[in-house]
Design an enzyme around this catalytic site. Structure first.
Site, short mmCIF file in Angstrom:
data_model
loop_
_atom_site.label_atom_id
_atom_site.label_comp_id
_atom_site.label_asym_id
_atom_site.label_seq_id
_atom_site.Cartn_x
_atom_site.Cartn_y
_atom_site.Cartn_z
N GLU A 101 46.62 14.66 1.38
CA GLU A 101 46.93 15.42 2.72
C GLU A 101 46.10 16.57 3.05
OE1 GLU A 101 51.13 16.22 1.98
OE2 GLU A 101 51.57 14.04 2.32
N CYS A 143 46.66 2.25 9.41
CA CYS A 143 46.18 1.35 7.93
C CYS A 143 46.20 -0.15 8.37
CB CYS A 143 46.96 1.60 6.88
SG CYS A 143 46.69 3.40 6.33
N GLU A 173 46.13 3.33 1.51
CA GLU A 173 45.75 2.24 1.93
C GLU A 173 44.20 2.64 2.51
OE1 GLU A 173 48.53 3.61 2.80
OE2 GLU A 173 50.05 2.00 3.20
N CYS A 229 45.64 8.34 4.37
CA CYS A 229 46.69 7.52 3.69
C CYS A 229 46.05 6.51 2.49
CB CYS A 229 47.19 6.17 4.39
SG CYS A 229 48.40 7.04 5.90
N CYS A 267 51.20 2.12 7.36
CA CYS A 267 51.30 2.56 8.80
C CYS A 267 50.42 1.81 9.86
CB CYS A 267 51.10 4.22 8.93
SG CYS A 267 49.10 4.67 9.00
N1 THU Z 1 50.95 7.50 3.81
C1 THU Z 1 50.34 6.57 3.18
O1 THU Z 1 49.60 7.02 2.25
N2 THU Z 1 50.29 5.45 3.60
C2 THU Z 1 51.33 4.98 4.55
O2 THU Z 1 51.13 3.70 4.89
C3 THU Z 1 52.27 5.80 5.17
C4 THU Z 1 52.16 7.17 4.90
C5 THU Z 1 50.96 8.81 3.28
C6 THU Z 1 50.55 10.04 4.62
C7 THU Z 1 51.36 11.21 4.15
O3 THU Z 1 50.60 11.92 3.06
C8 THU Z 1 52.52 10.96 3.40
O4 THU Z 1 52.39 9.39 3.15
C9 THU Z 1 53.69 11.04 4.22
O5 THU Z 1 53.44 10.36 5.64
#
Ligand code: THU
Length: 139
Positions: A46, A93, A57, A55, A90
């Site tokens: 983040e 991704c 992925e 993310c 998401c």
């Molecule tokens: N996040 C992921 O790493 N992968 C996803 O497919 C959905 C969201 C992370 C992004 C952020 O750091 C946290 O999850 C909350 O959205």
């Protein structure tokens, strides 16, 4: 011997412990197996600007390309979160997965409660915009 699916889930769970998620507190781990049979992992990183967050992925995909090069192809990816039911990638991704994975690629979703659900990439993004889409046009 663990199945490949179980190995990917275990790897994704381990890497989720490395998440840099001070804003959401939501830890995600991803592990990819490539057509060459190698496993690469990623976790969410983040940022205080929020929008610069990457993310798990996409982190895993970047690692796989960096190691195998531009011809890297994904056979399966496991994603581990604390969500129930297990959370899927998401939209952003999924779009990046489409670039490197066939429609039949397995998307394995798991959580710490032992819940596992598996989809194909096509099930999660049925009308994907692909490289072909750019080429198949009228002139
Ligand atoms: N996040 C992921 O790493 N992968 C996803 O497919 C959905 C969201 C992370 C992004 C952020 O750091 C946290 O999850 C909350 O959205």
């Amino acid at each position: 011997m663990d199945t490949l699916e179980q190995q990917l889930i275990t790897k994704a769970r381990l890497v989720s412990k490395h998440a840099y998620a001070p804003y959401s507190g939501y830890h995600v781990g991803a592990a990819i197996v490539t057509r060459k049979g190698h496993v690469y992992s990623g976790t969410n990183v983040e940022n205080s600007s929020y929008g610069a967050t990457i993310c798990a992925e996409r982190g895993a995909i970047m690692n796989a390309v960096a190691s195998e090069g531009p011809d890297m192809r994904i056979e399966a990816i496991a994603v581990v979160t604390a969500s129930s039911p297990p959370a899927g990638p998401c939209g952003e991704c999924l779009q990046v997965l489409v670039e490197f994975a066939p429609d039949e690629a397995q998307i394995i979703l798991a959580n710490g409660k032992g819940e596992v659900t598996t989809y194909t990439l096509k099930e999660l993004l049925p009308k994907a915009f692909r490289q072909d889409t750019l080429h198949n046009r009228h002139h």
